[in-house]
Design an enzyme around this catalytic site. Structure first.
Site: not given
Length: 323
Positions: A105, A134, A156-157, A236, A238
């Site tokens: 990532t 990711q 994602q990310d 949310r 982490w």
């Protein structure tokens, strides 16, 4: 014949004068152009040419083009600004993603910024790997970072705001993604940005350090989504002490009534600080928000001033009226 000659001559002189303007404009330290008309053909070459620990701002003008490269502005670089000729047509793009050989990532970035006092303006940073997991477009760890009128695109990310002591400011930016597409430990302000969800999932995944008073602060932002996307959480946690606040934002109908998610860990409800204030739009009804989220009072909201969030207001080069 004379008419055609003078027409050609005028066009030539205009071309020369335009190139001369770019070449001699003292605002630009280096010019990057894929066609070879600048000082460098790659952005990384221009960044390297800026040298280490510069005390003066170095401005790199990037002409229109699709720059397929992975760019690192290292920790020994400072006071560098990347300016695109066109937000839509000046594109820095790469396609690494977590799971490729040697790629995780935190190494999947297209543009990674470790140095302090770095700015990017009027360009697009994209991770074009697709929906493969990711894949970071922009990774920022340096302090005093500013992104203005930029598009940050991925899935994602998309945007990794790293560094517990990093302060980052995103103004008039377009940020898109699928899951946790704004994530990290930095203190970051998003001012008048469009935050676009491409699938039903989570927008933010903050891991704000316990000792940090502020985490993510979204002010006057517009939350939008692709057609058919209708179940999106604001965020949310982490890590346990995640802090995220949405203020004076327009929340689209894709935002779930509950608003927030505990990452399937009720213990995080005790430490995370997820809050809202004076939002509007179909997704802004707070009557069914999770009980552990917060609705700021007017006096609490007044604390979310630039000088409080970033603490060193005088060191930030911002236009008048930004907060």
């Amino acid at each position: 014949m004379k008419k055609y000659f003078f027409g050609w001559l005028l066009s030539y002189l205009l071309l020369i004068s335009t190139n001369t303007l770019f070449a001699t404009n003292p605002r630009y330290t280096y010019i990057v152009a894929l066609d070879g008309s600048g000082d460098y053909q790659s952005i990384q070459e221009a960044v390297t040419a800026c040298g280490a620990f510069s005390m003066e701002e170095k401005i790199i003008f990037i002409k229109k083009g699709h720059y397929k490269e992975k760019v690192l502005i290292d920790s020994f670089h400072s006071n560098i600004t990347l300016v695109g000729e066109s937000k839509k047509e000046t594109i820095i793009d790469y396609n690494n993603y977590s799971g490729q050989q040697g790629i995780g990532t935190f190494t999947s970035y297209t543009l990674k910024i470790l140095g302090d006092y770095i700015k990017i303006e009027n360009l697009t940073v994209e991770n074009s790997a697709g929906r493969v997991g990711q894949a970071v477009a922009l990774h920022v760890e340096g302090d005093f970072f500013i992104a203005s009128n930029c598009s940050i695109l991925g899935n994602q990310d998309t945007l990794y705001t790293a560094g517990k002591n990093s302060r980052q400011y995103f103004k008039n930016c377009y940020i898109s993604g699928t899951t946790d597409f704004i994530f990290g430990a930095a203190t970051a302000i998003f001012w008048c940005c469009e935050i676009h969800s491409k699938t039903n999932s989570f927008i933010t995944a903050a891991n704000t350090p316990k000792e940090n008073v502020f985490g993510y602060v979204f002010i006057k932002c517009h939350l939008t989504a692709d057609d058919g996307v209708d179940k999106v959480y604001l965020g949310r946690p982490w890590r346990d002490y995640a802090k995220v606040v949405f203020m004076d934002c327009d929340l689209g109908k894709h935002i779930l009534a509950v608003g927030w998610h505990n990452w399937d860990n009720p213990e995080k409800e005790k430490t995370a600080f997820f809050a809202e204030y004076n939002n509007n739009g179909e997704g802004a009804n707070v009557s069914k928000r999770v009980s552990w989220s917060h609705q700021l009072t007017k006096s609490q909201a007044e604390k979310y001033q630039f000088k409080n969030i970033f603490q060193k207001e005088s060191n930030w080069d911002l236009e008048k009226g930004d907060m």
